[in-house]
Motif scaffolding. Structure first.
Motif, PDB file in Angstrom:
ATOM      1  N   SER A 184       0.843  -1.195   0.000  1.00  0.00           N
ATOM      2  CA  SER A 184       0.000   0.000   0.000  1.00  0.00           C
ATOM      3  C   SER A 184       0.888   1.259   0.000  1.00  0.00           C
ATOM      4  O   SER A 184       1.937   1.299   0.677  1.00  0.00           O
ATOM      5  N   PRO A 185       0.455   2.358  -0.739  1.00  0.00           N
ATOM      6  CA  PRO A 185       1.280   3.565  -0.823  1.00  0.00           C
ATOM      7  C   PRO A 185       1.237   4.376   0.470  1.00  0.00           C
ATOM      8  O   PRO A 185       0.256   4.306   1.229  1.00  0.00           O
ATOM      9  N   ILE A 186       2.284   5.148   0.689  1.00  0.00           N
ATOM     10  CA  ILE A 186       2.342   5.995   1.878  1.00  0.00           C
ATOM     11  C   ILE A 186       1.334   7.125   1.703  1.00  0.00           C
ATOM     12  O   ILE A 186       1.178   7.688   0.615  1.00  0.00           O
ATOM     13  N   GLY A 187       0.667   7.500   2.809  1.00  0.00           N
ATOM     14  CA  GLY A 187      -0.324   8.585   2.812  1.00  0.00           C
ATOM     15  C   GLY A 187      -1.747   8.096   2.634  1.00  0.00           C
ATOM     16  O   GLY A 187      -2.684   8.896   2.740  1.00  0.00           O
ATOM     17  N   ILE A 188      -1.897   6.838   2.333  1.00  0.00           N
ATOM     18  CA  ILE A 188      -3.240   6.321   2.173  1.00  0.00           C
ATOM     19  C   ILE A 188      -3.930   6.348   3.536  1.00  0.00           C
ATOM     20  O   ILE A 188      -3.307   6.118   4.580  1.00  0.00           O
ATOM     21  N   SER A 189      -5.229   6.672   3.532  1.00  0.00           N
ATOM     22  CA  SER A 189      -5.970   6.783   4.797  1.00  0.00           C
ATOM     23  C   SER A 189      -7.067   5.709   4.862  1.00  0.00           C
ATOM     24  O   SER A 189      -7.622   5.303   3.839  1.00  0.00           O
TER      25      SER A 189
END
Length: 799
Positions: A146-151
């Motif tokens: 999963s990409p960084i910053g995903i909420s």
């Protein structure tokens, strides 16, 4: 709470009441008043009297009171002071829920005159509730790429308080991968959002557990927590592997259906669908499929039916674990059934002897075997019987026992035994089995018949009818059957002279005694004999009892006159001097009765006399005496008929005729009239002749002795006699010469007294008089014995 109030009829009625009241003139509004929730009951809110400008007495006289909507009395008015007080604790959350502000409307009513004042009370919130998450545990699956910053949005917390006391902020526990942001919804509520700050590595950390905290704005702030579990999803590059290749499990055989046997567990380092594992049996047998079941998701293996150690000792099956990508692993389950003590011992009787004869020791009554399908101590048994029985248990070959008699048995003491064979195993808990057998004791002829009495006394009246039942004897035998059947018989008499065979007989079956002939009390007053009782056993036993039969007298004998004799010979004439005084003893009628008791009590009566009133008979002793002085006009010859009667029922009697001759002196010759002699001349009875001779002999001897005695006695008297003469006293005779014995029979002796009187120069024989002794009364038995002695002197055999 205020939304649905219109749906209640009672609430509508209250509203109409308020509208009507307002029509009568609601003049002003009061307040608003405010109070903090949870304020204690009785707390002061405001002084309504001051707000209305009324005095203390005016509030009371006008009948002021509080009217609350929905008839809920949250407030109370003290009319004495005008103070408005809290009537009950107020919970803002219950009253208004999330609505803000929380206002309670009420009215102050004055009845005299009618006046209404509107008022409202605002309930202020306090921070008395903590935030609560609806989900105490939240699960998230996040791919490792999963990409960084995903909420990722999370569930928010709820707080019943309002305003600043509601949830204001969220925080997350410290970690290296995530942070939390607090976001606002359109309705003003705040919710948390999880934001990824650092890349995930499933092989390094496949699962992350975080604690989410919600804080409200109170002072001090309240908080609530929830767990956030994050699973890092990977790709399918590994097959499932079991923790153990062999699961060896022991399970008690009494485990109920559905019991957990074991939980097998396999792991797969992959994640997601490739790491999802399902469990199943690999090529199970039919018995395994019926006995066990596996949960495909959890790997729990449970019982489908109860296992039995005595049927199957163990089960073995392979278990396969398969992931979502089709890769699988395998393990083996070895299930061993553990024995429990669930089977009571079993008793099998192989032989039983009943009934058993009494008086026989060491008899084998029963042979039985004991078995228990359990194992170990659960299969070991102990056998026993009651302690109070005359039997003994003896172990024989393996698991076999014999039941024997411990001593000789007595059927008469106890004819039946209920024996309980108790077999107990050594398991925990101990199980036992009871087997009941009934042993009967057969009879042996070991008891002789026993009479109810050692001797019997029976009474029978004489002159009975033949075959009369006179009584019974009874004997009992404690044995049974033929050994207890009693037969009665007459035993040979002890006295050989008693004709027992002609007197009585006995019924051999019931012991009834019968008189064979009529019995005569005068011939046989009593007799004794023995009765035997024998059983019908082999050999027969017997006993005997003594029977005494008493013959009861009946009045069957009329009195018999002994004197004077009434026979064909010349009658006996009694001589009575004409100078005899009144009461002179002429003669005595002597009679006997062969009966006994009152049947032999005799009485005498003068039935007929030539000259009535001249003679009398004493009723009890038969003495015939002159009733008055004799005169020259009285006839010389007199004939008296005397009746002798007994006291029996009915009475029997006999009569006797007396001939009395009145003479001037005993020297006057007396010859019977020729016609009388001719009329009475009949052959004399020999018995009469013997009696007359005996009486004449005895009388002669006694007369001679008495004459000598009297002559000597009279000659010795002084003053009344001259020399060479005897003076005879005049007048009646002394009292000691009168017979006062009332026996009615002859006495054993007579006394004669001769009195001589000189008047013409020649002595004359004046009279000869029998004198009976003056004896005291005697008992009837002694009297009868004396009479019997007297009778025997004359040759009579009186029984």
């Amino acid at each position: 709470m205020e939304i649905g109030w219109m749906h209640h009829p009672r609430q509508r009625q209250v509203l109409v009441f308020f509208v009507l009241l307002s029509m009568y003139g609601a003049s002003a509004e009061l307040g608003p008043y405010s109070v903090v929730e949870e304020t204690e009951r009785g707390s002061f809110v405001a002084n309504v009297g001051k707000d209305l400008g009324l005095g203390l007495t005016e509030m009371s006289t006008r009948g002021a009171r509080i009217i609350s909507q929905w008839n809920k009395e949250h407030l109370q008015l003290k009319v004495q002071t005008g103070d408005l007080l809290i009537n009950d604790k107020l919970d803002r959350e219950k009253l208004c829920g999330p609505s803000e502000p929380c206002i309670l409307h009420f009215q102050v009513l004055m009845e005299k005159p009618l006046e209404i004042f509107q008022a409202e009370l605002r309930v202020k919130d306090i921070n008395d509730h903590s935030p609560v998450f609806t989900e105490r545990e939240m699960f998230l699956k996040i791919p490792e790429n999963s990409p960084i910053g995903i909420s990722f949005p999370l569930s928010n917390a709820l707080d019943l308080d309002v305003g600043s006391n509601n949830v204001q902020n969220y925080k997350i526990s410290p970690n290296s991968h995530f942070r939390v942001l607090t976001q606002n919804r359109s309705d003003g509520r705040k919710y948390p959002e999880l934001v990824l700050d650092k890349e995930l590595d499933r092989e390094e950390e496949p699962e992350i557990s975080l604690t989410l905290t919600a804080l409200d704005g109170g002072s001090p702030p309240r908080y609530g927590t929830a767990q956030v579990r994050i699973e890092v999803v990977d790709t399918n590059d590994n097959a499932p592997e079991f923790e153990q290749s062999l699961y060896k499990v022991h399970i008690p055989e009494d485990s109920p259906v559905g019991s957990l046997v074991v939980t097998v567990s396999a792991s797969d380092v992959d994640s997601g669908v490739y790491g999802k594992i399902s469990y199943a049996f690999f090529q199970p047998s039919e018995d395994i499929s019926k006995t066990l079941e596996v949960n495909p998701m959890t790997g729990e293996i449970r019982l489908r039916k109860k296992v039995d150690f005595e049927t199957v000792l163990s089960y073995e099956v392979d278990i396969k674990a398969t992931d979502g990508g089709g890769l699988s692993g395998k393990c083996t389950l070895l299930l061993q059934v553990v024995d429990v003590n669930d089977n009571p011992p079993e008793v099998t009787v192989s032989a039983l002897t009943t009934p058993i004869p009494e008086n026989s020791p060491d008899i084998v009554v029963a042979v039985f075997s004991v078995s228990d399908p359990d194992s170990g101590d659960n299969g070991k048994t102990i056998s026993s019987i009651q302690d109070d029985l005359p039997f003994l248990l003896k172990p024989s070959v393996k698991n076999f026992y014999t039941l024997v008699t411990q001593k000789t048995l007595d059927r008469e003491e106890r004819a039946e035994y209920n024996i309980t064979i108790t077999v107990t195993d050594m398991g925990t808990p101990r199980l036992k089995t009871e087997h009941n057998i009934t042993v009967l004791v057969s009879d042996v002829n070991d008891n002789a018949p026993a009479f109810t009495q050692t001797s019997y006394t029976l009474s029978v009246r004489e002159n009975n009818s033949p075959a009369l039942h006179i009584g019974s004897v009874r004997a009992t035998d404690r044995d049974e059957g033929a050994n207890a059947q009693v037969t009665y018989s007459l035993l040979p008499p002890l006295d050989a002279h008693v004709p027992l065979a002609s007197l009585v007989s006995i019924n051999p079956d019931n012991g009834h005694l019968f008189a064979l002939r009529s019995l005569d009390y005068e011939a046989l007053r009593a007799f004794e004999f023995r009765v035997g009782a024998a059983d019908r056993g082999s050999p027969a036993l017997s006993s005997q009892a003594l029977v005494r039969v008493l013959v009861v007298d009946n009045n069957d004998n009329a009195p018999f006159v002994l004197y004077p004799l009434q026979n064909a010979s010349a009658p006996c004439t009694e001589l009575v001097p004409r100078a005899a005084e009144a009461g002179y003893l002429v003669t005595k009628v002597v009679a006997v009765d062969g009966d006994s008791g009152q049947n032999a009590w005799l009485s005498y009566q003068l039935l007929k006399a030539t000259e009535p009133g001249l003679f009398g008979v004493w009723a009890h002793n038969g003495e015939v005496r002159t009733a008055r002085l004799l005169s020259e006009r009285d006839a010389a010859k007199h004939r008296l008929l005397v009746l002798v009667k007994d006291n029996g029922e009915p009475p029997l009697s006999a009569s006797v005729t007396l001939h009395v001759l009145l003479v001037d002196g005993f020297s006057q010759p007396y010859l019977p009239a020729p016609e009388a002699a001719a009329a009475d001349a009949v052959p004399a009875d020999p018995l009469t002749v013997y009696l007359v001779v005996a009486l004449a002999s005895v009388s002669s001897l006694l007369v001679f002795s008495v004459l000598v005695f009297v002559a000597v006695r009279l000659c010795r008297r002084g003053g009344a006699a001259t020399v060479g003469r005897c003076s005879v006293p005049e007048g009646p005779f002394p009292g000691h010469l009168v017979d006062v014995s009332g026996t009615g029979t002859l006495s054993q002796s007579y006394q004669y007294e001769v009195c001589l009187s000189g008047g013409s120069g020649s002595n004359e024989f004046k009279f000869l008089k029998p004198i009976l002794p003056n004896l005291p009364p005697q008992c009837p038995g002694k009297e009868i014995e004396e009479n019997r002695t007297f009778y025997n002197t004359f040759g009579f055999n009186i029984q």
